[in-house]
Design an enzyme around this catalytic site. Sequence first.
Site, PDB file in Angstrom:
ATOM      1  N   ASP A 196       6.885   0.468  17.671  1.00 26.06           N
ATOM      2  CA  ASP A 196       6.343   0.077  18.968  1.00 26.06           C
ATOM      3  C   ASP A 196       4.933  -0.493  18.784  1.00 26.06           C
ATOM      4  OD1 ASP A 196       6.494  -0.187  21.723  1.00 26.06           O
ATOM      5  OD2 ASP A 196       7.241   1.847  22.024  1.00 26.06           O
ATOM      6  N   ASP A 283      10.249  -4.062  28.815  1.00 28.17           N
ATOM      7  CA  ASP A 283      11.376  -3.133  28.890  1.00 28.17           C
ATOM      8  C   ASP A 283      12.398  -3.487  29.966  1.00 28.17           C
ATOM      9  OD1 ASP A 283       9.874  -1.911  26.997  1.00 28.17           O
ATOM     10  OD2 ASP A 283       9.676   0.006  28.044  1.00 28.17           O
TER      11      ASP A 283
HETATM   12  C1  GLA Z   1       7.887   1.023  24.795  1.00 27.72           C
HETATM   13  C2  GLA Z   1       9.208   0.489  24.307  1.00 27.72           C
HETATM   14  C3  GLA Z   1      10.341   1.298  24.880  1.00 27.72           C
HETATM   15  C4  GLA Z   1      10.158   2.754  24.529  1.00 27.72           C
HETATM   16  C5  GLA Z   1       8.834   3.248  25.050  1.00 27.72           C
HETATM   17  C6  GLA Z   1       8.501   4.639  24.567  1.00 27.72           C
HETATM   18  O1  GLA Z   1       7.682   0.694  26.110  1.00 27.72           O
HETATM   19  O2  GLA Z   1       9.339  -0.860  24.657  1.00 27.72           O
HETATM   20  O3  GLA Z   1      11.567   0.812  24.379  1.00 27.72           O
HETATM   21  O4  GLA Z   1      10.220   2.905  23.132  1.00 27.72           O
HETATM   22  O5  GLA Z   1       7.756   2.416  24.625  1.00 27.72           O
HETATM   23  O6  GLA Z   1       7.323   5.113  25.116  1.00 27.72           O
END
Ligand code: GLA
Length: 641
Positions: A196, A283
């Site tokens: 991430d 996301d």
């Molecule tokens: C980010 C990623 C997600 C998830 C969250 C976890 O937003 O894009 O897919 O892994 O962090 O906190």
Amino acid sequence: MGPTRLPLTSYRKLSIALALAALSTVAAAGSLNATGAWELAPVGDAPTPPMGWNSWNAFGVNVNEARVMGAARALVADGLAKAGYRYVNIDDGGWLQRRTRDGRMLIRTALFPSAAVGGPDQTSFRPFTDKLHAMGLEAGIYTDLGRNVCSQAWSPDNPNLPVGTRAEREVGLHGHVRQDIALYFKDWGFDYIKVDACGIAHYGVDGPGGKQGKFRVFPPLMVDQNTAQSNIPAVRALYAKVRDALRTVRPDGKFVLSLCNWGAANVRAWGKDVGTMWRTSTDIQANWSRMLHSFDSVATRELYSGPGRWNDPDMLEVGNGDFDQNHLVQARSHFSLWAIEDAPLLIGYDLRRAPRSIIDVLGAPEVIAVDQDPAGNQGVLEYTSSDYQIIVKTLSMRGQKAVALFNRTGEPAKILLNAGHLKMAPNEPIALRDLWARRDLGSFTGSRVFLVQPHEVLMLKVTGKPLLATGYYLSEMTGRINVARDGVLVPEEDPTIHRPLDPYTGSTSSDGTRPVYAGWGDPRADSTPYDDTLRVANVSYRYGIGALANSRLQVKADGSFTRFTARVGIDDTTRGRAAPVRFEVYGDGRLLAESRPMHFNEAAAPLAADVAGVKVVELIARQIGTDEGAVVVTWADAALE
Ligand code: GLA
């Protein structure tokens, strides 16, 4: 990004302020000259898109061993493991701290009891990965490029955040890349890692992480939604370090490196060089509008994915929200779209309570087969509008294609499919198979109209006579193409992507959702780089490759073809009309053919080359002199026989 994130408005403002410190630099463009060598070395081992399960969309930060093992057992019991799902991935939420005396990472054993293998500061994921391996599955772990992870910034109230001193709470990779990768892959036996990027983006002084005063400030290298203010080479270099550490620890290349920087920092262009897969958007959420946004972020990226390197529109929401058992049409559509785009298929659903109908969607064998087709040709948009789209993916079996007829609207649609969309002979029968119903639908000649329900994807396999008696159009072999140099001078945001309401406010309280992901102007199949019909001197070409001048494309020919043909010219959509362009064709580094300098408004000129025995064909559009605007070029009807 986490469900408890700050409103985007305030966040955007602070990001921009922080970014003033970060120098904006464009990623080094590849050379314009032919190299004669295929320039992509696979990162890890994923000849077809990775399939598995991940905790995030199901549980958010509330991950624990019982939940993960429950998913693993369900994968096996429900037949999904047999269908191809093998990675079981822990996302954000399980870390306890970094051990002070030697920097070794410790696991929160209250969440992962099997990790308690010795004294209080002895933990290991080895029993966990052993269990998964014994079930025939593989194990995935989560970390961050920075010193801290996303949940620490965005879910400060989570009771299971890392504890201890500031240094102990630094559970991200930064400064520990080799140590952590060796621990995860050598000592603990993980097979897959998701990296991430909150740690390099959200821990500036005013960022949601930095503001808390509990973490070491990390001047942002990357600003979401702002390509110009992101330090592209720095982000890429940090990911490359992770890649290199993985290659050292796993010299056999048996790993998956999933880049998770949400389509920012122009990763859509360079992810293929650094990761096994890379996120192309922020996301996904379990609603129709966010699904469209994720889908669109890969739909124009067909020349960037291929065997071993995959565009990632984010994990599946099948089973959740707008894609639950009461919305099976939408669930199937979401799954079909991921399959036709060769997306990694990572289930994000609590499988322990899955109704049969959802298992049936996730396990649909003929749809999965489209995603996993070994040629790795991502689907190409053969018809596109805001309402309907026709996406066609060339399968490895000659004469076969997968087709998605996508009704994006809330009204029933009549979608006309013709042989031209499929690059098939218009006067020969084309056999149809419905991949969800798993039954043949007879055949048509020329064209047929299909009734497609609101939000439905009709997912078909078609078999017919290819338009080219021998060989393929280049736009049918996207998996063999490497964009070695895109010709883009300054990354520009792609305006074709569906713009949902601000994901974290769900309201119109901000200034709107404008285009945010670079990629505009990158080479395309059967389209200009600016998403127009290919057209040279007022003649339209349905097939071909559109690009900007000063681009170089590699085609992995592997000695299987004898002749390259195309018609080349300046596209009518060109921004710059002054500079002529020379089109050059190379075979394994040798110049095989070149055009004369082509000018705007000059009819496309034929260009052909003998490529017998050639392993790598390279297509270069070389601009002669300067121009005030980007020069758009067309390799019309480009094909290999
Ligand atoms: C980010 C990623 C997600 C998830 C969250 C976890 O937003 O894009 O897919 O892994 O962090 O906190």
